[in-house]
Motif scaffolding. Structure first.
Motif, PDB file in Angstrom:
ATOM      1  N   TYR A 253     -10.624  -4.897 -46.688  1.00  0.00           N
ATOM      2  CA  TYR A 253     -11.281  -6.123 -47.152  1.00  0.00           C
ATOM      3  C   TYR A 253     -10.296  -7.064 -47.840  1.00  0.00           C
ATOM      4  O   TYR A 253      -9.248  -6.644 -48.354  1.00  0.00           O
ATOM      5  N   GLY A 254     -10.703  -8.344 -47.922  1.00  0.00           N
ATOM      6  CA  GLY A 254      -9.961  -9.315 -48.722  1.00  0.00           C
ATOM      7  C   GLY A 254     -10.232  -9.035 -50.188  1.00  0.00           C
ATOM      8  O   GLY A 254     -11.379  -8.854 -50.593  1.00  0.00           O
ATOM      9  N   ARG A 255      -9.143  -8.972 -51.013  1.00  0.00           N
ATOM     10  CA  ARG A 255      -9.307  -8.667 -52.443  1.00  0.00           C
ATOM     11  C   ARG A 255      -9.477  -9.945 -53.264  1.00  0.00           C
ATOM     12  O   ARG A 255      -8.834 -10.964 -52.983  1.00  0.00           O
ATOM     13  N   ILE A 256     -10.330  -9.858 -54.277  1.00  0.00           N
ATOM     14  CA  ILE A 256     -10.544 -10.977 -55.191  1.00  0.00           C
ATOM     15  C   ILE A 256      -9.484 -10.899 -56.289  1.00  0.00           C
ATOM     16  O   ILE A 256      -9.491  -9.962 -57.102  1.00  0.00           O
ATOM     17  N   VAL A 257      -8.574 -11.879 -56.264  1.00  0.00           N
ATOM     18  CA  VAL A 257      -7.489 -11.896 -57.252  1.00  0.00           C
ATOM     19  C   VAL A 257      -7.897 -12.823 -58.394  1.00  0.00           C
ATOM     20  O   VAL A 257      -8.249 -13.980 -58.162  1.00  0.00           O
ATOM     21  N   ARG A 258      -7.903 -12.262 -59.607  1.00  0.00           N
ATOM     22  CA  ARG A 258      -8.288 -13.052 -60.788  1.00  0.00           C
ATOM     23  C   ARG A 258      -7.096 -13.224 -61.715  1.00  0.00           C
ATOM     24  O   ARG A 258      -6.199 -12.381 -61.740  1.00  0.00           O
ATOM     25  N   SER A 259      -7.103 -14.306 -62.507  1.00  0.00           N
ATOM     26  CA  SER A 259      -6.049 -14.495 -63.506  1.00  0.00           C
ATOM     27  C   SER A 259      -6.437 -13.754 -64.778  1.00  0.00           C
ATOM     28  O   SER A 259      -7.533 -13.200 -64.873  1.00  0.00           O
ATOM     29  N   GLY A 260      -5.531 -13.781 -65.760  1.00  0.00           N
ATOM     30  CA  GLY A 260      -5.734 -13.044 -67.010  1.00  0.00           C
ATOM     31  C   GLY A 260      -7.053 -13.370 -67.694  1.00  0.00           C
ATOM     32  O   GLY A 260      -7.703 -12.495 -68.272  1.00  0.00           O
TER      33      GLY A 260
END
Ligand code: UD1
Ligand code: CA
Length: 454
Positions: A133-140
Motif C-alpha cells: 500500500y501507499g504509506r501516509i507520511v506525516r510531519s512531526g
C-alpha cells in the motif's frame, strides 16, 4: 476507476464485473455512490479501459458518464481521463475504486464531507501488514505530508502502518489541475494519483486523513481468494442484520443472500439456503436446508422443506412445500396448499387447501380450493406452438397418472379416474374415466424358455 485488468483473477472477464452477492464489484461501488449527496447534483464518471465495452454495457442505463483510459498508465492517468467530464458545477470530486466493493455510502459521504471546506481528504487505515500500500507520511506535528508508494518508500517509510485506501475526495477544480500536472518519475513509471497530496501540501491546501471505520470497507479484490473472502464478509454483515431483526439462522456462515431478503418475526432458516433477487418471508415461516428462493413471497406460517427451488412465486399462509419441489414463475399458492416432493408448478394458481403431494406437473392451470391432484398427473399445456390453460374446479379429485390435455376444464367436484387421458371437459360432480377398459384373456399362457417361439 474501473480500467484495470485484474491479471490475478486469471479470467477473461474484466475484474470489476466479477460478482459478489449477485452484483458486480462495480455495481456495489455504484450503489454506494448512489447514497452520497443528492441525485440532482451528483455526476458519476466511470473510468473504463480493460474490457471497456463490457464494463460500459454492464452499467448502462444508470445515467453514468464514461471516460476511457487506454493504455492504463496509473491511477493519476486514470483520473486525467475523467477531467473533461468533471464540471465546474461539481464542487467536490470523490475518487473510488471499482474493485473495492464493500465501501459503505456513509463512509464515502463522510469522505466527501471532509473535503467540502476546500481540503483534500484521504481515506486511510492502519494495517498490521501494510505491504503493497501507499504509506501516509506525516510531519512531526502530525500533518499529512505525502503518500509514498511501496516501491518508492524508504525503509523508514515502509515501517509506517497507516496506509492510503485508494479513496479520496478533493475540490474538483484543484484535483483537475493537479492530475494534469502529474509526472511519472517513479519506480513504476506510472502517473500516481497519490502525488496530488504533495502538491496540495506545497500549495498550503489542507490535507485531512479520514479513518476508515473497518477493514472490510476498504479491501480490494485482486484474486479469487480475495473475492471469496469479501463474499463471506459481506454475507456475515447480511446474516448479522437478519439476526438483529430476530431471524433464527441455523448457521450464519451458511447463508447466501444475493439481493434483498426481508423477514417477519420468528422466521427460521436452516443451513445452505440461497436467496436471490427480492424475497420476503412472513411471520413464523420456516425455510428448510438447501433451498433456493428467488423473487418470491412466502406468507406467514408457511413451511418450505429442504431442497426446494422457488422462483417468481407466491406461497400462501400455512402452505407446505417440498422437499424437492419446484415452483416456477407465476406459481401462486393459496393458504394451506400442499406441494410435495418432485412436484413442479408453473404459471398456475392453486386456491386454499389444494394439494399436489407427489411427482406431478401443473402448468398454466387454475386450480380450485381443496383439489386433490394425484401422483404422476400432469397438465399437457403445450402443443408445440402454444400454451393452453387447464381449469380445475373446487373439490375436484384427480386420480394418479392422469394427463389433462389443455385447453380443458374439470367441473367442480368432478372425479377423474386414475390413468385417464382427459382431452374433453369433464362435468361437475361426476366420475370421468378415460382409459382402456381392463380385460382378461382366457386361456392365455406365458411364453416359456426352451419352447419354439409363437
Ligand atoms: C493504489 C494507490 C496506493 C493505495 C492502493 C490501495 C496509487 C498510485 N497508489 O495502489 O497508494 O494504497 O491503491 O489499494 O494510486 N486503475 C486504473 N487505471 C490505471 C491503474 C489503476 O483504472 O492505470 C484502477 C484499478 O483498476 C483499481 C484502482 O485504480 O481499481 C487501483 O489500482 P491498483 O493498481 O490496484 O492500485 P495501486 O496502484 O497498486
Ligand atoms: Ca498499480
Amino acid at each position: 476507476m474501473a480500467a484495470g485488468k485484474g491479471t490475478r483473477m486469471k479470467s477473461a472477464r474484466p475484474k470489476v464485473l466479477h460478482t459478489l452477492a449477485g452484483r458486480s464489484l462495480l455495481q456495489h461501488v455504484l450503489d454506494a455512490v448512489a447514497g452520497v449527496g443528492d441525485a440532482a447534483s451528483r455526476h458519476t464518471v466511470v473510468i473504463t479501459g480493460h474490457g471497456a465495452e463490457l464494463v460500459e454495457a454492464a452499467c448502462a442505463g444508470q445515467g453514468l458518464s464514461f471516460a476511457r483510459q487506454m493504455p492504463q498508465l496509473g491511477t493519476g492517468h486514470a483520473v486525467q481521463q475523467a477531467v473533461p467530464a468533471l464540471q465546474a458545477g461539481h464542487e467536490t470530486t470523490l475518487v473510488l475504486n471499482g474493485d473495492v466493493p464493500l465501501i459503505r455510502a456513509a463512509t464515502a459521504q463522510a469522505l466527501a464531507a471532509a473535503s467540502a471546506g476546500g481540503a483534500l481528504a484521504l481515506l486511510t487505515i492502519e494495517l498490521p501488514d501494510p505491504f503493497g500500500y501507499g504509506r501516509i507520511v506525516r510531519s512531526g506535528d502530525g500533518a499529512v505530508r505525502a503518500i509514498v508508494e511501496q516501491k518508492d518508500a524508504s525503509p523508514e517509510q515502509r515501517a509506517i502502518r497507516e496506509v492510503y485506501t485508494g479513496m479520496m475526495a478533493a475540490p474538483t477544480a484543484l484535483l483537475s489541475r493537479w492530475v494534469m500536472a502529474l509526472r511519472n518519475e517513479n519506480a513504476q513509471k506510472e502517473y500516481y494519483l497519490t502525488d496530488v497530496v504533495a502538491m496540495a501540501v506545497a500549495e498550503g491546501v489542507p490535507v485531512v486523513a479520514v479513518a476508515a471505520p473497518d477493514e472490510t470497507e476498504v479491501l480490494g479484490v485482486n484474486s479469487p481468494h480475495q473475492l471469496a473472502d469479501l463474499e463471506r464478509r459481506h454475507q456475515k454483515r447480511v446474516a448479522n442484520a437478519l439476526m438483529d431483526g430476530g431471524v433464527r439462522l441455523a448457521d450464519p456462515a451458511r447463508l447466501d443472500v444475493r439481493g434483498t431478503l426481508t423477514c417477519g418475526a420468528d422466521v427460521e432458516i436452516d443451513v445452505g439456503c440461497v436467496f436471490e433477487g427480492t424475497v420476503s418471508i412472513g411471520d413464523g415461516a420456516r425455510i428448510g436446508a438447501h433451498c433456493v428462493l428467488r423473487d418470491t413471497t412466502i406468507a406467514a406460517g408457511a413451511v418450505i422443506h429442504p431442497f426446494t427451488h422457488i422462483e417468481g412465486a407466491e406461497v400462501g399462509a400455512g402452505a407446505l412445500v417440498g422437499p424437492y419441489a419446484r415452483l416456477r414463475p407465476g406459481a401462486v399458492l393459496g393458504a394451506e396448499v400442499h406441494i410435495g416432493n418432485f412436484v413442479e408448478v408453473k404459471n398456475s394458481t392453486l386456491a386454499a387447501g389444494a394439494k399436489a403431494n407427489h411427482l406431478a406437473y401443473l402448468g398454466d392451470a387454475t386450480v380450485g380450493a381443496r383439489v386433490n391432484y394425484g401422483a404422476g398427473s400432469i397438465t399437457a399445456n403445450y402443443d408445440g406452438a402454444h400454451k393452453h390453460r387447464t381449469t380445475i374446479g373446487d373439490d375436484v379429485h384427480v386420480g394418479s397418472n392422469c394427463v389433462l390435455i389443455a385447453p380443458v376444464t374439470l367441473g367442480a367436484g368432478a372425479t377423474i379416474g386414475g390413468g385417464s387421458t382427459i382431452s374433453k371437459d369433464a362435468p361437475a360432480g361426476q366420475l370421468t374415466v378415460a382409459r382402456a377398459r381392463q380385460t382378461t384373456i382366457p386361456g392365455w399362457t406365458r411364453p416359456k424358455k426352451g419352447t419354439p417361439a409363437r
